[in-house]
Design a protein around this motif. Sequence first.
Motif, PDB file in Angstrom:
ATOM      1  N   GLU A  73      45.389   1.452  -5.090  1.00 19.74           N
ATOM      2  CA  GLU A  73      44.682   0.785  -6.181  1.00 19.74           C
ATOM      3  C   GLU A  73      43.201   1.130  -6.271  1.00 19.74           C
ATOM      4  OE1 GLU A  73      46.313  -3.223  -8.041  1.00 19.74           O
ATOM      5  OE2 GLU A  73      45.321  -3.505  -6.125  1.00 19.74           O
ATOM      6  N   ASN A  74      42.563   1.357  -5.164  1.00 20.92           N
ATOM      7  CA  ASN A  74      41.132   1.628  -5.167  1.00 20.92           C
ATOM      8  C   ASN A  74      40.771   2.520  -3.979  1.00 20.92           C
ATOM      9  OD1 ASN A  74      40.796  -0.209  -2.847  1.00 20.92           O
ATOM     10  ND2 ASN A  74      41.168  -1.815  -4.359  1.00 20.92           N
ATOM     11  N   ILE A  75      39.505   2.839  -3.870  1.00 22.75           N
ATOM     12  CA  ILE A  75      39.055   3.780  -2.847  1.00 22.75           C
ATOM     13  C   ILE A  75      39.383   3.286  -1.446  1.00 22.75           C
ATOM     14  CG2 ILE A  75      37.013   4.866  -1.824  1.00 22.75           C
ATOM     15  CD1 ILE A  75      35.776   4.750  -4.687  1.00 22.75           C
ATOM     16  N   CYS A  76      39.127   2.012  -1.175  1.00 20.14           N
ATOM     17  CA  CYS A  76      39.370   1.473   0.168  1.00 20.14           C
ATOM     18  C   CYS A  76      40.858   1.345   0.465  1.00 20.14           C
ATOM     19  CB  CYS A  76      38.659   0.138   0.336  1.00 20.14           C
ATOM     20  SG  CYS A  76      36.855   0.308   0.414  1.00 20.14           S
ATOM     21  N   ALA A  77      41.652   1.074  -0.572  1.00 18.00           N
ATOM     22  CA  ALA A  77      43.108   1.026  -0.376  1.00 18.00           C
ATOM     23  C   ALA A  77      43.620   2.412   0.002  1.00 18.00           C
ATOM     24  CB  ALA A  77      43.793   0.542  -1.648  1.00 18.00           C
ATOM     25  N   VAL A  78      43.104   3.431  -0.654  1.00 20.06           N
ATOM     26  CA  VAL A  78      43.479   4.807  -0.304  1.00 20.06           C
ATOM     27  C   VAL A  78      43.080   5.100   1.139  1.00 20.06           C
ATOM     28  CG1 VAL A  78      43.096   7.249  -0.792  1.00 20.06           C
ATOM     29  CG2 VAL A  78      43.328   5.633  -2.684  1.00 20.06           C
ATOM     30  N   SER A  79      41.877   4.694   1.511  1.00 18.13           N
ATOM     31  CA  SER A  79      41.407   4.924   2.882  1.00 18.13           C
ATOM     32  C   SER A  79      42.322   4.258   3.900  1.00 18.13           C
ATOM     33  CB  SER A  79      39.975   4.391   3.049  1.00 18.13           C
ATOM     34  OG  SER A  79      39.076   5.091   2.213  1.00 18.13           O
ATOM     35  N   THR A  80      42.698   3.021   3.635  1.00 21.74           N
ATOM     36  CA  THR A  80      43.582   2.293   4.548  1.00 21.74           C
ATOM     37  C   THR A  80      44.913   3.007   4.712  1.00 21.74           C
ATOM     38  OG1 THR A  80      42.566   0.178   3.955  1.00 21.74           O
ATOM     39  CG2 THR A  80      44.758   0.094   4.950  1.00 21.74           C
ATOM     40  N   LEU A  81      45.418   3.575   3.625  1.00 20.79           N
ATOM     41  CA  LEU A  81      46.733   4.210   3.644  1.00 20.79           C
ATOM     42  C   LEU A  81      46.721   5.616   4.237  1.00 20.79           C
ATOM     43  CD1 LEU A  81      48.014   3.041   0.138  1.00 20.79           C
ATOM     44  CD2 LEU A  81      48.983   2.395   2.347  1.00 20.79           C
ATOM     45  N   VAL A  82      45.617   6.337   4.094  1.00 18.70           N
ATOM     46  CA  VAL A  82      45.620   7.745   4.532  1.00 18.70           C
ATOM     47  C   VAL A  82      44.839   7.996   5.820  1.00 18.70           C
ATOM     48  CG1 VAL A  82      45.882   8.506   2.137  1.00 18.70           C
ATOM     49  CG2 VAL A  82      43.593   8.419   3.158  1.00 18.70           C
ATOM     50  N   PHE A  83      43.922   7.120   6.192  1.00 20.80           N
ATOM     51  CA  PHE A  83      43.087   7.386   7.377  1.00 20.80           C
ATOM     52  C   PHE A  83      43.884   7.610   8.662  1.00 20.80           C
ATOM     53  CE2 PHE A  83      38.503   5.833   6.308  1.00 20.80           C
ATOM     54  CZ  PHE A  83      38.440   6.792   5.317  1.00 20.80           C
ATOM     55  N   PRO A  84      44.953   6.842   8.944  1.00 24.22           N
ATOM     56  CA  PRO A  84      45.695   7.121  10.190  1.00 24.22           C
ATOM     57  C   PRO A  84      46.233   8.545  10.244  1.00 24.22           C
ATOM     58  CG  PRO A  84      46.334   5.004   9.263  1.00 24.22           C
ATOM     59  CD  PRO A  84      45.501   5.686   8.231  1.00 24.22           C
ATOM     60  N   TRP A  85      46.684   9.044   9.100  1.00 28.53           N
ATOM     61  CA  TRP A  85      47.293  10.374   9.043  1.00 28.53           C
ATOM     62  C   TRP A  85      46.221  11.457   8.991  1.00 28.53           C
ATOM     63  CZ3 TRP A  85      51.075   7.918  10.592  1.00 28.53           C
ATOM     64  CH2 TRP A  85      51.468   6.722   9.996  1.00 28.53           C
ATOM     65  N   PHE A  86      45.082  11.165   8.374  1.00 27.01           N
ATOM     66  CA  PHE A  86      43.946  12.085   8.430  1.00 27.01           C
ATOM     67  C   PHE A  86      43.496  12.241   9.880  1.00 27.01           C
ATOM     68  CE2 PHE A  86      41.910  11.732   3.909  1.00 27.01           C
ATOM     69  CZ  PHE A  86      43.104  12.156   3.357  1.00 27.01           C
ATOM     70  N   TYR A  87      43.458  11.126  10.586  1.00 24.77           N
ATOM     71  CA  TYR A  87      42.997  11.129  11.972  1.00 24.77           C
ATOM     72  C   TYR A  87      43.946  11.933  12.860  1.00 24.77           C
ATOM     73  CZ  TYR A  87      41.299   9.242  16.421  1.00 24.77           C
ATOM     74  OH  TYR A  87      40.790   9.107  17.686  1.00 24.77           O
TER      75      TYR A  87
END
Length: 282
Positions: A73-87
């Motif tokens: 839905e928003n920038i922080c929602a994207v971060s929450t969803l993708v950060f584990p996999w980016f890491y």
Amino acid sequence: MIEFGSIYYFMFIILSLAVTIATVFFLKNKSKRYVSNFILVILLSAFILHFLKLLFEPYYSGLPQTIRKSSFENICAVSTLVFPWFYLSNKKMLMDYMIVIGIFSGIAAMVIPTEALGKNVMTFDVWRFYYAHQVIFLAPFLMLYFKVYQFDYKRSFFVPFMFYTVLAIILTNEVILMAIGFVEGDFKSLIDPNNRNSSFIFGPTAFFAEASWILTLFVPEIFMRNPITGEPQYWPIIWLIIPSYIYISLFGLIIGSIFDRIRIKNDLCKVFRRRKNEGIYS
């Protein structure tokens, strides 16, 4: 209620700072592997909470429409969803995005907690909001502080391009939600800057009207008007390209000046010596 300047507003800012300091002290004598695993655990906890929140109010009673709250839905929602996999990917481009956008948006959410304003401090969603954004900030901060990842300030100039991709994902997500009926409205409501526009894709919202000049200062007039009618209308995403590039790159340099200052110093010395050898400073 949480309002700007209220005791609870400052309470969460102080609490966030305290959690950050306490976490640093807790991890201070731990191995780098332990720290790395700790970062992954908190990232995954926020990811899981992003979906588990649907079991609590105000989301549960609104199912299935409230499923949209667990989407991009928003920038922080994207971060929450993708950060584990980016890491886990350990790819520099993705990790750089985590560092710059994570720290910036995490701090911004604490200073301007739009989703928490006007809500009772003792509700689940308020604490969920602050926890999620604490993780968005804390994970990349710990990566830098404990040198789990070596940030290169020169790569901060490429982070905005990842940001544009994220904005495109949010826009696509919104269109899909509207198409399947999880969001009511039509094209007119879609492009309305005051309707579900937390990421400013369709222009500044009325809530940020007084501060919108910070962004529009760098936006060409053509991108703020309908090309056919000439009426005021921000071009979705396009209007944000220049200001977001400037501010994201600048924030990346600020992070670099703190966590990559030796490289910056060496590069500046090289430039100075080269200019001196060329006779520019003679």
